[in-house]
Write an enzyme that holds these catalytic residues in place. Structure first.
Site, PDB file in Angstrom:
ATOM      1  CG  ASP A  25      98.788 -53.678  92.306  1.00 29.15           C
ATOM      2  OD1 ASP A  25      98.250 -52.349  92.270  1.00 29.15           O
ATOM      3  OD2 ASP A  25      98.676 -54.449  91.537  1.00 29.15           O
ATOM      4  CE1 TYR A  82      94.447 -58.505  89.849  1.00 30.61           C
ATOM      5  CE2 TYR A  82      96.110 -57.916  91.281  1.00 30.61           C
ATOM      6  CZ  TYR A  82      95.520 -57.774  90.013  1.00 30.61           C
ATOM      7  OH  TYR A  82      96.064 -56.838  89.330  1.00 30.61           O
ATOM      8  CE  LYS A 129      95.830 -53.002  90.200  1.00 28.72           C
ATOM      9  NZ  LYS A 129      96.118 -54.275  90.471  1.00 28.72           N
ATOM     10  CG  HIS A 187      91.208 -54.180  88.085  1.00 25.86           C
ATOM     11  ND1 HIS A 187      91.167 -55.146  89.032  1.00 25.86           N
ATOM     12  CD2 HIS A 187      91.828 -54.410  87.146  1.00 25.86           C
ATOM     13  CE1 HIS A 187      92.166 -56.013  88.771  1.00 25.86           C
ATOM     14  NE2 HIS A 187      92.652 -55.333  87.559  1.00 25.86           N
TER      15      HIS A 187
END
Ligand code: NDP
Length: 295
Positions: free
Chosen positions: A47, A52, A77, A110
């Protein structure tokens, strides 16, 4: 022998490993090695998220691991700065390009954007288009509360396969999980071992919880392993994060013991109702804007 995670079946028939590796706050370099270690230990679900800023390194770790594309489930996401029909279609290209894959297994929104739900719905329509075109195998959301799901379901053609939300013993969101059950949406737990109760410097860390430590002692396991077992036995997917090889292995060594119903009830009773992450209703484009680079 390599350990394998049991699988869960999403509402469109696609199968997802129940336990996967999370990479939030994993630095780019650490991400490559964490993914490589995880695959070596038997993980088959990773994930990540555009926000990120380590999708490229997830792709690199997967390539270095030698795993074939069809044997790993990759989910990422779309960040809110890329919400809108065209922007979200393009966000898929950015993520897939960085990950180095043609198709994603699961693509999530997200966050809901409550103050711009029109944009959230446009973004979801783009996910539906990507699903219809075969660019993604399943679509879903993250951090949606019951009212956000209700608004989404009223407008959507495809019921989200997953809502990835904060769930650990201290914050369980049971009412939201019941809504998921009603609609066939899989609950995927983020901060499944309560990392957020620890890395945010909170006073009450799940890792120190006496109830968990006592159950852990009885089974010869760790508190983290007990929490992951609790998710499995309650039917959730969970994506614990670690960059350390020993913990990556520990968090996957959870398929050889069974919690009693008393133990499950004792963990259920630990819920404090206190959220660790941001209130989804407070997420706005102004306060949480992040530029997601091109692939
Ligand atoms: P976790 O509950 O997975 O906990 C991770 C933290 O616990 C890290 O600090 C890690 O440190 C430490 N840790 C890992 N394993 C152990 C262990 N066995 N014993 C003791 N400590 C351990 O929290 P996260 O918030 O990272 O959530 C997991 C994943 O969920 C994220 O990585 C991300 O993929 C996703 N997520 C999604 C969000 C969303 O909004 N959709 C929000 C937050 C997370 P170390 O690395 O040093 O081992």
């Amino acid at each position: 022998m390599t350990i394998t995670s049991p699988r869960l079946t999403l509402n469109n028939g696609v199968q997802i490993p129940a336990i996967g590796l999370g990479v939030f706050q994993s630095s780019p370099d650490e991400t490559v090695t964490a993914v490589e270690h995880a695959i070596g230990h038997g993980y088959r679900l990773i994930d990540t998220a555009a926000s990120y800023f380590n999708e490229r390194q997830v792709g690199e770790g997967l390539r270095r691991s030698g795993i074939s594309r069809d044997d790993v489930f990759i989910e990422t996401k779309v960040w809110i700065s890329d919400y809108g029909y065209d922007a979200t279609l393009h966000a898929f290209n950015k993520s897939a390009g960085k990950l180095g894959v043609e198709r994603l297994d699961l693509l999530l929104l997200h966050q809901p954007l409550p103050s711009r739900f029109d944009l959230t719905l446009d973004a979801y329509r783009a996910l539906e288009k990507l699903l219809g075109d075969g660019n993604v195998r399943a679509i879903g959301v993250s951090n949606f509360m019951p009212e956000h799901l209700q608004h989404l379901l009223a407008a959507a053609t495809v019921v989200p396969a997953v809502n990835q939300i904060e769930v650990h013993p201290y914050f369980q969101q049971t009412a939201l999980q019941r809504v998921h059950e009603e609609h066939g949406i899989l609950t995927q737990a983020w901060s499944p071992i309560g990392g957020i109760t620890s890395y945010r410097g909170g006073e009450k860390r799940t890792f120190d919880e006496p109830t968990l430590l006592e159950i852990a002692r009885l089974h010869g396991k760790s508190a983290a392993q007990v929490m992951l077992r609790w998710h499995l036995q309650e039917g959730r997917s969970a994506i614990p994060k670690s960059t350390k090889a020993a913990r990556i292995a520990e968090n996957f060594d959870v398929f050889d013991f069974e919690l009693s119903s008393d133990a499950i009830s004792a963990i259920d009773a630990l819920d404090t109702g206190v959220r660790g992450g941001p209130d989804p209703d407070k997420i706005t484009l102004e306060t949480f804007k992040k530029e997601v680079p091109e692939a």
